[in-house]
Design a protein around this motif. Structure first.
Motif, PDB file in Angstrom:
ATOM      1  N   LEU A  55       0.736  -1.177   0.005  1.00 17.06           N
ATOM      2  CA  LEU A  55      -0.114  -0.108   0.044  1.00 17.06           C
ATOM      3  C   LEU A  55       0.695   1.437   0.025  1.00 17.06           C
ATOM      4  O   LEU A  55       0.611   2.248  -0.805  1.00 17.06           O
ATOM      5  CB  LEU A  55      -0.970   0.074   1.159  1.00 17.06           C
ATOM      6  N   THR A  56       1.869   1.179   0.775  1.00 20.84           N
ATOM      7  CA  THR A  56       2.775   2.329   0.835  1.00 20.84           C
ATOM      8  C   THR A  56       3.611   2.542  -0.433  1.00 20.84           C
ATOM      9  O   THR A  56       3.970   3.526  -0.954  1.00 20.84           O
ATOM     10  CB  THR A  56       3.857   2.414   2.048  1.00 20.84           C
ATOM     11  N   ALA A  57       4.142   1.278  -0.987  1.00 15.88           N
ATOM     12  CA  ALA A  57       4.767   1.533  -2.135  1.00 15.88           C
ATOM     13  C   ALA A  57       3.850   1.872  -3.337  1.00 15.88           C
ATOM     14  O   ALA A  57       4.185   2.666  -4.410  1.00 15.88           O
ATOM     15  CB  ALA A  57       5.142  -0.049  -2.549  1.00 15.88           C
ATOM     16  N   LEU A  58       2.551   1.550  -3.323  1.00 19.44           N
ATOM     17  CA  LEU A  58       1.668   2.136  -4.456  1.00 19.44           C
ATOM     18  C   LEU A  58       1.552   3.709  -4.272  1.00 19.44           C
ATOM     19  O   LEU A  58       1.517   4.177  -5.255  1.00 19.44           O
ATOM     20  CB  LEU A  58       0.132   1.535  -4.052  1.00 19.44           C
ATOM     21  N   ALA A  59       1.168   4.113  -3.083  1.00 21.85           N
ATOM     22  CA  ALA A  59       1.311   5.682  -2.960  1.00 21.85           C
ATOM     23  C   ALA A  59       2.295   6.294  -3.185  1.00 21.85           C
ATOM     24  O   ALA A  59       2.544   7.128  -3.864  1.00 21.85           O
ATOM     25  CB  ALA A  59       0.966   5.806  -1.175  1.00 21.85           C
ATOM     26  N   PHE A  60       3.716   5.797  -2.874  1.00 21.03           N
ATOM     27  CA  PHE A  60       5.095   6.425  -3.109  1.00 21.03           C
ATOM     28  C   PHE A  60       5.187   6.237  -4.833  1.00 21.03           C
ATOM     29  O   PHE A  60       5.427   7.268  -5.301  1.00 21.03           O
ATOM     30  CB  PHE A  60       6.032   5.547  -2.443  1.00 21.03           C
TER      31      PHE A  60
END
Length: 270
Positions: A62-67
């Protein structure tokens, strides 16, 4: 063939099909728009999101997607608003993502996470939830391409002409940027950060040797990508070699073989 009875291998086969569908559509747009370097920047920037997820104790994807999405938008915004060269902005985002990921992982308490599956891929670890998310992405991409294929093709090949036809070029560009970022993050399980660019470009390059039709390149790259995944999965299970790396080797071998066939035909004609 006994390995087909195992659930993890069945998940890998289904995941390979879904990922190659998404990469076939998004990758053809990437190659047509010559956005390979941007895709590489987004891919490596997502490592910062993975590290941040491990540090915060949340789902790293999820954080990788946002990043990845923010990095893609950041490159577009900086290059257009501040007159910074696009390749310079990509290089900055690329290095920033890797640096943030390394710092966050170094600050994570307890055992350091195993990064090999994220860096080099391991399709055999794909889960049911990963399949659901990838299926949603593939379905949305197919719908978007089915209803907007003319606008996508015009935007990919001639942006100025598309503007004269009243096509919302900016909207399509940003939507495709989001799709590319999501495709990259969900494909990390298959090929890993270090090898993912090949999955987005090599099938399209191979098919493009035989046709220049956008839709045929999409269909051909999906078929070639899935066949390479099947070959790589079965051979990796026999030879005990990481599946992600083997899939990329198979794709590169197909490209070289196709190039060799075309060169042989040209010599025969002469």
């Amino acid at each position: 063939m006994d390995i087909l009875r195992y659930t993890f291998f069945q998940n890998a086969l289904v995941g390979s099909l879904l990922i190659t569908v998404a990469c076939g559509i998004a990758g053809t747009y990437v190659v047509s728009r010559r956005l390979v370097f941007i895709s590489g920047g987004i891919t490596h920037a997502s490592f910062g999101g993975l590290g941040l997820g491990f540090y915060l104790g949340v789902n790293p994807f999820l954080t990788a997607l946002a990043f990845a999405v923010l990095s893609a938008f950041g490159v577009e915004w900086v290059s257009k608003s501040y007159r910074v060269r696009e390749d310079s902005a990509i290089a900055a985002v690329w290095s920033l993502g890797m640096a943030v990921g390394a710092i966050c992982i170094g600050m994570t308490e307890g055992y350091a996470p195993n990064l090999s599956s994220y860096l080099f891929g391991n399709i055999l670890t794909i889960t049911r939830s990963d399949l659901v998310w990838t299926a949603v992405l593939a379905f949305v991409l197919c719908l978007f391409f089915a209803f907007m294929h003319r606008e996508i093709i015009y935007t990919a090949f001639d942006r100025d002409f598309a503007l004269t036809q009243g096509i919302p070029v900016t909207v399509i560009e940003y939507l495709m940027t989001v799709f590319i970022a999501v495709t990259i993050v969900l494909s990390i399980r298959l090929a890993g950060i270090m090898l993912l660019m090949s999955l987005l470009t090599v099938p399209q390059m191979t098919v493009n040797l035989f046709t220049s039709d956008f839709r045929r390149i999409v269909a051909g790259s999906i078929l070639l990508g899935f066949l390479a995944c099947l070959t790589g999965l079965f051979l990796s299970s026999i030879l005990q070699i990481p599946a992600g790396a083997f899939i990329i080797v198979v794709l590169l071998f197909c490209f070289l073989a196709a190039k060799g066939i075309l060169l042989f035909r040209k010599r025969q004609i002469r």
